[in-house]
Scaffold this active site. Sequence first.
Site, PDB file in Angstrom:
ATOM      1  CB  SER A   2      -0.350  -2.298  -2.026  1.00 25.81           C
ATOM      2  OG  SER A   2       0.640  -1.401  -2.497  1.00 25.81           O
ATOM      3  CE1 TYR A  50       3.226  -4.018   1.913  1.00 28.99           C
ATOM      4  CE2 TYR A  50       3.589  -3.047  -0.253  1.00 28.99           C
ATOM      5  CZ  TYR A  50       2.885  -3.099   0.932  1.00 28.99           C
ATOM      6  OH  TYR A  50       1.839  -2.243   1.139  1.00 28.99           O
TER       7      TYR A  50
END
Length: 264
Positions: A143, A156
């Site tokens: 990401s 995350y």
Amino acid sequence: MNKPFCGTALITGASTGIGAALAREFAGNGHDLILVARSLGKLRALADELSAQHGIQAEVIAQDLSVMDAAETLHAEVLRRGLTVDILVNNAGLLFEGPYWETPLASHQQLLQVNIGAVMALTHHFLPEMLARGQGRVLNLASTSAFQPVPYLASYAASKAFVLSFSEALAIELKGRGVTVTALCPGFTETEMIAKDGGKSMSVPLVRNMTAEEVAQEGYVACMTGRPMHVNGLANRALVTLGRLQPKVLQRWIIERVAKSGIL
């Protein structure tokens, strides 16, 4: 550039979002599929759709990757069915938004098991078989959050930083062995994962959220050409480059103000 080849792709988290879009992209390019997720019904519907549309073979395996021995169980099931995994797509992931201490510890641990533990374990199980054949691909979903701390997505972002570092290290280790590893780094993508209360999605100021289909198209090319890392979208690439050039203290100052503004 590595020459693309057509083999069977195992895709985790394939029932929705980027995973389903990747399944459609691989199927559209002639790859047989092994689709993995918790929802057997959604997997079967997607497998039937792609088999009918593209004439490929699509196997489905229902597996919850938050379970400790899930990777071993999945690998054993693949072997039991006599299947070969030429391309491993570690797409499954979890995200919990909010102050770190307000999210139950069990949720953080579940996130780390799926986002890190399953990625490591599945790669460890399937990579030796690719090396023995002298060819293969691994696509790990990282990401743009991997490049900096992200308040209220602390676990995350940290998990995706691990995936990015892990993938780039393996890409170096595997150079010249016929197997490549790619870290795919999308920004916020219009999927259920980033939907907030009221239907509004998380986003970055002045940056358009990409669609799952756009991410999958770029991801497929990056994977099959063996790029060690690919950031999706021109705006995301510009932000990542800018962030890397900033002193850490300035980067944290900017991130703190963006987070406090509530516009993430």
